[in-house]
Design a protein around this motif. Structure first.
Motif, short mmCIF file in Angstrom:
data_model
loop_
_atom_site.label_atom_id
_atom_site.label_comp_id
_atom_site.label_asym_id
_atom_site.label_seq_id
_atom_site.Cartn_x
_atom_site.Cartn_y
_atom_site.Cartn_z
N GLU A 39 0.87 -1.11 0.16
CA GLU A 39 0.16 0.04 -0.08
C GLU A 39 0.75 1.42 -0.15
OE1 GLU A 39 -3.31 0.38 -0.35
OE2 GLU A 39 -3.65 -1.51 -0.82
N ARG A 40 1.80 1.23 0.95
CA ARG A 40 2.96 2.33 0.76
C ARG A 40 3.47 2.50 -0.70
NH1 ARG A 40 7.67 1.28 4.48
NH2 ARG A 40 8.30 3.12 3.47
N LYS A 42 2.07 1.66 -3.51
CA LYS A 42 1.09 2.07 -4.39
C LYS A 42 0.54 3.58 -4.03
CE LYS A 42 -4.03 1.41 -4.81
NZ LYS A 42 -5.35 0.80 -4.23
N ALA A 43 0.95 4.10 -2.80
CA ALA A 43 0.65 5.44 -2.53
C ALA A 43 1.68 6.41 -3.28
CB ALA A 43 0.75 5.75 -1.20
N ILE A 45 2.80 5.97 -6.15
CA ILE A 45 2.56 6.14 -7.70
C ILE A 45 1.22 6.65 -8.10
CG2 ILE A 45 4.04 4.58 -8.54
CD1 ILE A 45 1.80 2.41 -8.68
N GLU A 46 0.30 6.95 -7.05
CA GLU A 46 -1.03 7.56 -7.31
C GLU A 46 -0.84 9.11 -7.21
OE1 GLU A 46 -3.30 6.12 -3.98
OE2 GLU A 46 -3.76 4.23 -5.03
N PRO A 47 -1.73 9.53 -8.05
CA PRO A 47 -1.63 11.34 -8.16
C PRO A 47 -2.09 11.77 -6.87
CG PRO A 47 -3.48 10.32 -9.35
CD PRO A 47 -2.80 9.08 -9.16
N PRO A 48 -1.43 12.79 -6.76
CA PRO A 48 -2.04 13.42 -5.30
C PRO A 48 -3.44 13.89 -5.48
CG PRO A 48 -0.50 14.86 -6.34
CD PRO A 48 -0.69 13.55 -7.27
N ALA A 49 -4.12 13.91 -4.26
CA ALA A 49 -5.67 14.17 -4.35
C ALA A 49 -5.65 15.69 -4.50
CB ALA A 49 -6.09 13.77 -2.89
#
Length: 76
Positions: A39-40, A42-43, A45-49
């Motif tokens: 999960e770390r 994954k976070a 590479i995810e676009p920021p909110a």
């Protein structure tokens, strides 16, 4: 490597279930820890909110400050 691990864990769970058992606490804890670490990753590479829209809050504050001023109320 992660896919191989998940495949093997799935096999072990199925084999143990066939014997009426579950995986051990240590194995379950290790898999949980791996999930947390993934999960770390994954976070990363995810676009920021998107930023929160506070424009309506700001407008409300301005309006209330104006009303308070007009009514002679001091806001600190």
């Amino acid at each position: 490597a992660v896919t191989a691990l998940a495949d093997r864990a799935e096999e072990v769970v199925a084999l143990r279930a066939a014997k009426g058992k579950t995986i051990g606490d240590d194995a379950a804890g290790s898999l949980t820890d791996i999930g947390v670490e993934l999960e770390r990753v994954k976070a990363l590479i995810e676009p920021p909110a998107p930023p929160e829209d506070t424009s309506s809050d700001d407008a409300a504050r301005i309006l209330l400050a104006r009303i308070a001023h007009d009514q002679g109320v001091t806001i600190s």
